[in-house]
Write an enzyme that holds these catalytic residues in place. Structure first.
Site, PDB file in Angstrom:
ATOM      1  N   THR A 292       0.824  -1.207   0.000  1.00 47.23           N
ATOM      2  CA  THR A 292       0.000   0.000   0.000  1.00 47.23           C
ATOM      3  C   THR A 292       0.859   1.258   0.000  1.00 47.23           C
ATOM      4  OG1 THR A 292      -0.061   0.355   2.399  1.00 47.23           O
ATOM      5  CG2 THR A 292      -1.668  -1.185   1.459  1.00 47.23           C
ATOM      6  N   ASP A 293       0.236   2.363  -0.331  1.00 50.84           N
ATOM      7  CA  ASP A 293       0.837   3.664  -0.098  1.00 50.84           C
ATOM      8  C   ASP A 293       0.622   4.008   1.378  1.00 50.84           C
ATOM      9  OD1 ASP A 293       2.125   6.060  -0.619  1.00 50.84           O
ATOM     10  OD2 ASP A 293       0.966   6.465  -2.426  1.00 50.84           O
ATOM     11  N   CYS A 294       1.361   4.990   1.844  1.00 47.21           N
ATOM     12  CA  CYS A 294       1.310   5.344   3.267  1.00 47.21           C
ATOM     13  C   CYS A 294      -0.074   5.890   3.645  1.00 47.21           C
ATOM     14  CB  CYS A 294       2.383   6.393   3.560  1.00 47.21           C
ATOM     15  SG  CYS A 294       2.506   6.826   5.287  1.00 47.21           S
ATOM     16  N   ALA A 296      -2.971   4.478   3.264  1.00 44.03           N
ATOM     17  CA  ALA A 296      -4.074   4.110   2.375  1.00 44.03           C
ATOM     18  C   ALA A 296      -5.123   3.267   3.086  1.00 44.03           C
ATOM     19  CB  ALA A 296      -3.539   3.361   1.156  1.00 44.03           C
TER      20      ALA A 296
END
Length: 769
Positions: A292-294, A296
């Site tokens: 994931t992105d931070c 998310a």
């Protein structure tokens, strides 16, 4: 059988290791805390944080994010940060502790930001991807990616969170600078170059890192150009446009993928099973890691509101296909409890752990977990890499206007030069977002580049900043006008800034000297989270240019910025305009090379530039039915996709398509003669577009399907050829399947998306008249 047997496949070893793991150890492998918080650097010594040690003891660390990242967000400065050699030693110490103090000795996955260079102190700062896209030189970008991989792996970094493959649809978006442009074909070519360059022939090589394709998917098409906003896109367009570069990169062997923050048709990408499981894994055969992105996962319960609470958000993400969480907060807090409460499918947990472990085995981390600190000192920021950064900066700058051959400047006859503007001598302003702190003198500004041309006559170069990027302070106007009055040629260096506040003060607008005050000044008007209503210049920059123009001097405008600028007055009144984007640490030398003819501009726009923001969207490959004008003006951009001037001129002749009729699975060869008609050598970007005359579903008027950058001596003619087959002619048709429909196609070749040299190609079923 042992998972330590290096003769076995990564898949086998991962499965053997998984069988020995406890639930706590499994969950730990999916957690990626912030790496810079794992240690302290004091008095030249590294001390591991107690919190990191405790997490290792609990089996709760699988990876670290940004261990060597340095910038205002992390709080790591030149004083507290690590040199290239120290960085490698610190990563080794962290890695050693994790291996020696955990039951199974599993190494950490060290993930780093490398969009335009490893974001660590000392790393080479290359131009941003928007400039790289404008270079139309995938081979040179591949070379850059090799350099970035070498620097990153030398310090122990094994995964990079790049390339960014988002297709830009609204350049008001602050992250436009991180993207290659508006065209999926061009982005796809760069995507493959990134995979090949970063990952090399083997992931376990000392010069290779695993790429992470991001942001999957549609992130560049957000509502209103607002970061992470909803995406309103039909499934056919998603398949044909935004997913296209990702598919090519996956086919090239990309090892990791990062879902985007946004939602598409009401489903956040983080939990979109159709995207993650059906397409990415099922259709494309992706067998790497999905991270994931931070933040998310947090957004699912507090932003998208598709989950009741954090536990539901964590469980839904994992079961949708997520393998690792950047930041690790939600997975670390909820997954183990969800598993024990029967709310988490253990098969989904094992699947995720297997993917993470397999990537670690593929990277060779179990055999070679440590970096070579001596090599880090030798390769990071090397002279070879600086030269490459300079060449890229020159190749990606785009000459937009050159009235009456105002450029190149002749050193012997151009007289005195006034270099004016807020970006003339501000190093951070030409580096872009995701940049580490830079020591004094490391960045060659435009002023420094021009002064280097006149090292033996320093009095011929005058300087005044004039104003800042933002704000209405005109205190520097008098000094700027005085410098312009004394000069014969004025180079105005204006644009934008994605520079975070590095705590280095500002400049005295009256003298141009550095000014350290107790007040911070942030000129940032671009970058992540900085979306705009306008594409105009910020602050009083336009007013400054207008005042200088009144003096009647030759006016050269150099833009340094991370998104297109729409300023009709400048388009009309400047003698020449050079779009340099954010050109990186060697950008000032590259700009000076272009201004004085030591390099011939060969950059071509990778996105269309509107006359004014009200025309958006203006991307070239829109549908035929989009309309041609507004009440006030037509809908054509000021500068079209693929456009760029040169100090020479090129002629296209003898376009042929052979054979002129092919079956749906056939292939034709397109050839064209390109001649350099001018008196200097140059590089032309030969562009091929395809137009489907009629189709069962609507198509863009034309689409880029081939390009080649060719160098030509004065008077030289070269025949350039392209292959046109199913990959160039297909589209997503009935049942959302790619198909080549029989019918008539138009093949267009030229120097921009407005190419007019055309030939016909027919696709017919065999046996039909």
């Amino acid at each position: 059988m042992s998972y330590r047997d290096a003769t076995r496949s990564a898949e086998e070893r991962a499965e053997l290791l998984l069988r020995q793991m406890t639930a706590e150890e499994k969950v730990g492998q999916l957690i990626q805390p912030f790496g810079w918080q794992a240690y302290e650097h004091r008095d030249g010594k590294i001390k591991l944080a107690d919190s990191f040690k405790e997490q290792v003891a609990r089996g709760g660390v699988g990876a670290l994010y940004g261990t060597l990242r340095a910038d205002p967000w992390t709080g790591v400065t030149l004083d507290t940060g690590l040199s290239p050699e120290e960085g490698a030693e610190a990563v080794n110490e962290i890695q050693r502790y994790a291996i020696e103090n955990s039951r199974l000795g599993i190494p950490l996955l060290i993930g780093e930001e490398c969009s335009h260079g490893h974001m660590a102190i000392g790393g080479t700062v290359f131009p941003v991807p928007l400039l790289i896209g404008s270079s139309w030189n995938a081979e040179l970008y591949r070379e850059m990616c090799r350099a970035v991989a070498i620097e990153t792996r030398a310090q122990g970094g094994a995964v990079t969170y790049s390339p960014v493959l988002d297709v830009v649809r609204d350049p008001r978006w602050g992250r436009t600078e991180e993207c290659f442009g508006e065209d999926p074909y061009l982005i796809g070519r760069m995507a493959v170059a990134a995979v090949e360059g970063m990952q090399g022939e083997r992931l376990d090589s000392e010069d290779s890192v695993a790429v992470t394709l991001k942001h999957y998917v549609g992130y560049g098409s957000s509502e209103g150009g607002r970061n992470a906003g909803p995406v309103h896109m039909g499934w056919r367009e998603l398949l044909e446009v935004d997913l296209h570069p990702f598919r090519l990169a996956v086919e090239a062997g990309a090892a990791s993928v990062m879902p985007a923050y946004n939602e598409i048709d009401g489903v956040p990408c983080t939990v979109n099973k159709k995207l993650l499981d059906d397409i990415l894994v099922g259709e494309w055969g992706f067998d790497g890691m999905i991270v994931t992105d931070c933040g998310a996962i947090d957004m699912l319960a507090a932003g998208h509101d598709v989950a009741e609470d954090g536990m539901e958000a964590a469980v839904r993400s994992l079961e949708a296909g997520i393998d690792m969480e950047m930041s690790g907060v939600m997975f670390g807090k909820y997954l183990l409890g969800a598993l024990k409460a029967g709310k988490l499918n253990e098969e989904a947990l094992d699947r995720a752990v297997l993917r993470v472990l397999k990537l670690k085995f593929r990277l060779g981390l179990f055999e070679k977990p440590y970096a070579d600190a001596k090599r880090a000192r030798e390769v990071i920021g090397s002279e070879e890499h600086r030269k490459l950064a300079r060449r890229l900066a020159a190749e990606g700058a785009v000459l937009l206007k050159n009235e009456a051959a105002a450029l190149p400047l002749a050193k012997d006859s151009c007289g005195r030069i006034a270099v004016i503007g807020p970006n003339a001598d501000n190093g951070y302003n030409q580096l872009g977002d995701y940049t580490s702190p830079q020591p004094a003198g490391r960045v060659a500004t435009v002023l420094a580049g021009i002064r280097a041309k006149f090292a033996d006559e320093p009095d011929r170069v005058l300087y005044a900043p004039g104003c800042r990027i933002r704000g209405d302070d005109r205190e520097g106007f008098p000094a700027a006008l005085a410098a312009a009055e004394q000069a014969d040629t004025v180079v105005m260096v204006v644009g934008g800034s994605s520079a975070r506040d590095f705590g280095e003060g500002t400049i005295d607008l009256r003298t141009g000297a550095s000014l350290v005050t107790g007040d911070s000044w942030n000129d940032m008007d671009c970058g992540e989270g900085i979306d705009r209503l306008s594409l105009r210049l910020s602050g009083v920059q336009l007013e400054l240019i207008q005042e200088v123009r009144k003096l009647g001097k030759k006016l050269i405008v150099v833009y340094i910025n991370g998104r297109p600028i729409a300023e009709p007055w400048i388009d009309e009144h400047a003698d020449a305009i050079l779009e340099a984007w954010y050109p990186g640490q060697e950008g000032g030398h590259a700009v000076a090379d272009l201004l004085f003819g030591d390099a011939n501009p060969s950059g071509r726009l990778s996105l269309s530039i509107p006359k004014r923001v009200g025309q958006l969207p203006v991307y070239y490959n829109g549908k035929r039915s989009r309309g041609k004008r507004y009440l006030e003006d037509d809908s054509r951009p000021r500068y079209p996709f693929g456009f760029g001037l040169s100090y020479t001129s090129y002629r296209y002749d003898n376009l042929t398509v052979s054979p002129g009729i092919i079956p749906p699975n056939g292939e034709a060869t397109v050839t064209v003669d390109v001649t350099n008609e001018g008196g200097v050598a140059g590089a032309e970007v030969v562009q091929l577009y395809v137009s489907d005359k009629a189709s069962a579903y609507t198509r863009p008027k034309r689409e880029l399907k081939g390009f080649r950058k060719v160098e030509l001596a004065p008077g030289e003619t070269r025949t350039v050829s392209f292959k046109v087959g199913p990959a160039e002619l297909e589209y997503v048709g009935e049942g959302y399947r790619r198909v080549v429909e029989p019918g008539a196609f138009r093949i267009l070749v030229g120097g921009s998306s407005e190419a007019t040299l055309a030939a016909e190609l027919a696709v017919k079923e065999e046996g039909r008249a």
